[in-house]
Design an enzyme around this catalytic site. Structure first.
Site, PDB file in Angstrom:
ATOM      1  N   ASP A  29      -3.433  -5.817   9.560  1.00 37.99           N
ATOM      2  CA  ASP A  29      -4.638  -5.507  10.333  1.00 37.99           C
ATOM      3  C   ASP A  29      -5.872  -5.478   9.435  1.00 37.99           C
ATOM      4  O   ASP A  29      -5.816  -5.782   8.244  1.00 37.99           O
ATOM      5  CB  ASP A  29      -4.461  -4.168  11.072  1.00 37.99           C
ATOM      6  CG  ASP A  29      -4.138  -3.014  10.125  1.00 37.99           C
ATOM      7  OD1 ASP A  29      -4.208  -3.206   8.895  1.00 37.99           O
ATOM      8  OD2 ASP A  29      -3.797  -1.925  10.623  1.00 37.99           O
ATOM      9  N   GLU A  37       0.789  -1.238   0.000  1.00 38.25           N
ATOM     10  CA  GLU A  37       0.000   0.000   0.000  1.00 38.25           C
ATOM     11  C   GLU A  37       0.821   1.288   0.000  1.00 38.25           C
ATOM     12  O   GLU A  37       0.270   2.365  -0.156  1.00 38.25           O
ATOM     13  CB  GLU A  37      -0.990   0.040   1.182  1.00 38.25           C
ATOM     14  CG  GLU A  37      -0.356   0.056   2.562  1.00 38.25           C
ATOM     15  CD  GLU A  37      -0.099  -1.339   3.079  1.00 38.25           C
ATOM     16  OE1 GLU A  37       0.841  -1.958   2.559  1.00 38.25           O
ATOM     17  OE2 GLU A  37      -0.803  -1.795   3.982  1.00 38.25           O
ATOM     18  N   ASP A  94      -0.860  -4.400   4.855  1.00 38.08           N
ATOM     19  CA  ASP A  94      -0.638  -4.611   6.297  1.00 38.08           C
ATOM     20  C   ASP A  94      -1.521  -5.725   6.860  1.00 38.08           C
ATOM     21  O   ASP A  94      -2.552  -6.080   6.281  1.00 38.08           O
ATOM     22  CB  ASP A  94      -0.896  -3.309   7.064  1.00 38.08           C
ATOM     23  CG  ASP A  94       0.160  -2.253   6.767  1.00 38.08           C
ATOM     24  OD1 ASP A  94       1.260  -2.634   6.334  1.00 38.08           O
ATOM     25  OD2 ASP A  94      -0.121  -1.057   6.949  1.00 38.08           O
ATOM     26  N   GLU A 148      -7.627  -3.020   8.268  1.00 39.60           N
ATOM     27  CA  GLU A 148      -7.536  -2.045   7.169  1.00 39.60           C
ATOM     28  C   GLU A 148      -6.724  -2.636   6.015  1.00 39.60           C
ATOM     29  O   GLU A 148      -7.089  -2.514   4.844  1.00 39.60           O
ATOM     30  CB  GLU A 148      -6.875  -0.762   7.680  1.00 39.60           C
ATOM     31  CG  GLU A 148      -7.115   0.463   6.832  1.00 39.60           C
ATOM     32  CD  GLU A 148      -8.510   1.028   6.958  1.00 39.60           C
ATOM     33  OE1 GLU A 148      -8.958   1.658   5.993  1.00 39.60           O
ATOM     34  OE2 GLU A 148      -9.158   0.818   7.995  1.00 39.60           O
TER      35      GLU A 148
END
Length: 762
Positions: free
Chosen positions: A84, A9, A82, A86
């Protein structure tokens, strides 16, 4: 041939990962989310189980097209966002938008960007975790439903362009309640009595009297009795103690400690930590787990043995006290603990050092302490004096890190000389200080994070954006160092004579503290009156737990949204249908004109109004001064505001006018504005003082001026903070590179101005 496409990202993360992968891997960045809920309408199909309607962001269309092309050419696509919720959602959005075939799409996660972690992730790919995706979707949908309903209601009932949010409004509530607690507090005063004694060897012993008298008369009496008393030690207690290290950092504790020790804001801490993570220096910085991997424990042990010795090693495995914490993840730690320095700038290096020291300290022995309390009785005293001492016998983890303050190598604190029970002491000095009880402490960014964490409001990824949002919206501001003053008394015995002194003390300093604005208070009160359940702390914490349940696969997200939305929208429509006036507060009547004075919220913030729109004369308006609040401004304070602007007379043919504007009090003179100093009162400033400030301002402006033009006095070339610029009719224009300001002609300057104005109009 690049057979593998890895999508992350951020460009920085892509650059680091590329270093660890071979030529057959191409690493590209999506630059965050490539799509979000549609902005038109709710972006949610409420009738169809809250089905989200996503659209590709306009600024992401180019990168999306590029990723589509590359994904078709690649044999394998690795989604490496990542770990998590999100990050999982970003991976899912990419797979949906790019229409990635399931057979050649692999999801990989890692909580540190190292060669070992990346290779392990490549060897152990998995599919997209739809439970995590659903938890993130539920949060996004719920926040949109709350915000898109409540915000327009605030526009209608209070003022345009306001916003409300499920977590941000709760954070504002915390700050408003703390401010009211602070404002209503009336500190008590008492006298604290301190004495300095000498033992037979003339060594100093400092002690405090056990009683705290309320009045000056009582304090005087105690000092008088002490002057004629004899003193001896009646008890000595020595107790062993210990201090244990704090666990390694999680997101919230890193934010708190970076604020205390490095002076970083919560959002800045996360920005710096993100850079350290993406450069491969630390593990993932959004975590609520205090767990350390076995490899980290082993490395920490080796580092401690090398730097401090075997006696300092104590391996610990910490367990999180936070419900729903992701124990499979790790705490924030250096990826290579033996690396003492990392980061590209001063802030990165300091934050890395903080993280490393905290990690190492968590695996070190306790500090051994010896605490001593000495009781001193006086022959004519009603109570005793107490002296305290502390000696650190073995520093343990304190050698590396001290949580409570700056790191230090000191092993003593308030050390007492060798004393014996029954030993006689002589009093060398005694003083009584008037002391006021502490005011309730306003929240700093760090202490607000801790409070939100304690209440279960928000998660590691939401603290920083929430605190930034409430400041950007104008609901909360950071104090700039304003304080109140009060007189305190000091009594001292000097050769039998009682000396009384008064001194001024500052208190309630708001520097760096979060304070609600007038707007924040009004919005909070409206929401608390009509939507108390949304701002309820337990409700907000319960919603967070439900998101955790969705992430664990134990709850269907549309069911959770239905349970919230159905009663909420019913109540919302009732409130929306009620006819209510825009917020205002009546302060009373002006004694002279007998007109009503009101405090209101307007387009540009809080103001006071003298008179009504249906009076014979138009009403007068005045903005509130800096530090004044719409909630507690009095009639007298409001009437003072109408005394501005005031004319002080003329100077060299032009009027001197004093006013208060958006940026504070000012002097308007000859179409120029000059700021008043902090100690200048706009209501009492004299003409002579104003002229002095005008001259000072003109001199300052002359030094700034590089060039002016006889063709038009409105255009000038000035020195600025970031270099020379053109000023024309209160607007600034950048000078192109290569141009020498002092050689520029009037025509060249006007070309730059006209070009910029034409561009702006387009």
């Amino acid at each position: 041939m690049e057979n593998n496409l890895v999508i992350v990202e951020s460009p920085a993360k892509a650059k680091t990962i590329k270093c660890f992968l071979g030529k057959e891997f191409q690493v590209k960045s999506s630059y965050g989310h490539i799509r979000d809920l549609a902005k038109k309408g709710f972006g949610i199909d409420i009738e169809n189980d809250f089905e989200p309607n996503y659209e590709i962001s306009p600024d992401k269309k180019k990168i999306t097209a590029e990723l589509k092309k590359l994904s078709k050419q690649a044999k394998n696509i690795w989604l490496a966002s990542d770990e998590d919720r999100e990050g999982e959602a970003i991976a899912w959005h990419l797979s949906e938008v790019l229409k990635l075939p399931e057979k050649k799409t692999k999801r990989i996660v890692f909580h540190e960007i190292t060669k070992t972690a990346i290779n392990n992730a490549i060897k152990n790919p998995r599919g997209i975790d739809y439970n995590l995706v659903n938890a993130q979707q539920a949060r996004r949908v719920l926040d949109r439903l709350v915000g898109f309903n409540l915000s327009p209601l605030l526009w209608k009932k209070i003022k345009p362009s306001l916003s409300a949010g499920r977590v941000q409004s709760v954070a504002v509530r915390l700050i408003v309640e703390k401010e009211r607690e602070f404002s209503s507090c009336v500190p008590d005063s008492a006298y604290r009595i301190y004495a300095e004694f000498l033992n037979p060897e003339q060594q100093q012993v400092n002690a405090e009297y056990a009683l705290k008298p309320k009045t000056k008369a009582e304090a005087k009496q105690i000092l008088t009795h002490a002057d004629t008393s004899s003193f001896k030690i009646t008890d000595i207690q020595v107790k062993p103690g210990k201090k244990s290290p704090a666990p390694p950092f999680i997101t919230s504790t890193l934010q708190q400690e970076a604020s205390r020790k490095l002076g970083l804001s919560v959002s800045r801490t996360m920005q710096v930590a993100q850079k350290l993570y993406e450069a491969g220096h630390i593990t993932y910085m959004r975590t609520d787990s205090v767990n350390l991997s076995n490899l980290a424990l082993h490395t920490a042990k080796q580092v401690i043995e090398k730097e401090y010795g075997k006696d300092y090693v104590k391996t610990r495995k910490y367990k999180s006290k936070i419900k729903g914490a992701q124990e499979a993840h790790e705490a924030i730690r250096p990826t290579y603990i033996d690396k003492s320095v990392a980061g590209s700038g001063a802030q990165e290096k300091k934050l890395y050092d903080l993280i490393r020291k905290r990690t190492i300290a968590s695996q070190m022995t306790n500090a051994s302490i010896e605490k001593t309390q000495v009781k001193i009785d006086g022959s004519k005293m009603d109570a005793h004096f107490s002296a305290f001492g502390e000696v650190i016998i073995f520093p343990g983890f304190l050698k590396a890190y001290n949580v409570s303050g700056e790191d230090n190598q000191e092993t003593t604190k308030g050390v007492l000389p060798v004393l014996k029970i029954g030993e006689t002491l002589s009093m060398n000095d005694i003083k009584a200080f008037e002391h006021f009880s502490s005011m309730p402490a306003r929240y700093s960014e760090a202490s607000l994070v801790k409070k939100m964490e304690d209440l279960g409001i928000g998660r590691p990824s939401t603290y920083a954006p929430t605190i930034s949002t409430i400041q950007q919206r104008g609901y909360v501001e950071k104090g700039k160092g304003e304080y109140k003053t009060r007189e305190v008394e000091t009594l001292q015995l000097d050769n039998g004579n009682l000396i009384e002194q008064k001194k001024t003390e500052n208190y309630g300093n708001d520097k760096g503290k979060l304070k609600p604005t007038s707007l924040g208070m009004v919005v909070n009160d409206f929401l608390m009156k009509h939507f108390k359940e949304i701002l309820d702390y337990q409700f907000t914490a319960k919603v967070e737990k439900q998101f955790d349940e969705i992430a664990a696969g134990n709850l269907q997200w549309p069911t959770m949204i239905h349970d919230f939305y159905d009663p909420f929208i019913k109540h919302f429509k009732e409130v929306e249908g009620k006819k209510t006036k825009r917020w205002e507060r009546e302060l009373g009547k002006d004694p002279k004109s007998r007109k009503i004075v009101k405090a209101k919220i307007g387009k540009y913030g809080p103001y006071v109004q003298l008179g009504n729109s249906d009076d014979d004369k138009k009403p007068e308006f005045a903005s509130l001064n800096k530090g004044q609040n719409i909630e507690d401004i009095t009639l007298d304070e409001a009437l003072e505001l109408f005394k501005l602007p005031r004319k002080l007379g003329k100077y060299e043919g032009s009027d001197i006018i004093i006013g208060v504007g958006r940026y504070g009090p000012y002097i308007r003179y000859d179409n120029n504005f000059f700021s008043l100093k902090n100690n200048d009162d706009p209501y009492t400033i004299s003409k002579d003082r104003a002229v002095e400030l005008i001259k000072e301002g003109k001199e300052k402006n002359k030094k700034k001026e590089i060039k002016s033009f006889p063709e038009d006095k409105n255009i000038k070339i000035l020195k600025g903070r970031y270099g020379p610029y053109i000023s024309y009719k209160k607007k600034n224009y950048r000078i192109p590179k290569g141009k020498k300001p002092e050689n520029m002609s009037y025509d060249e300057c006007m070309q730059i101005v006209n070009k910029k104005q034409t561009k702006s109009r387009k």
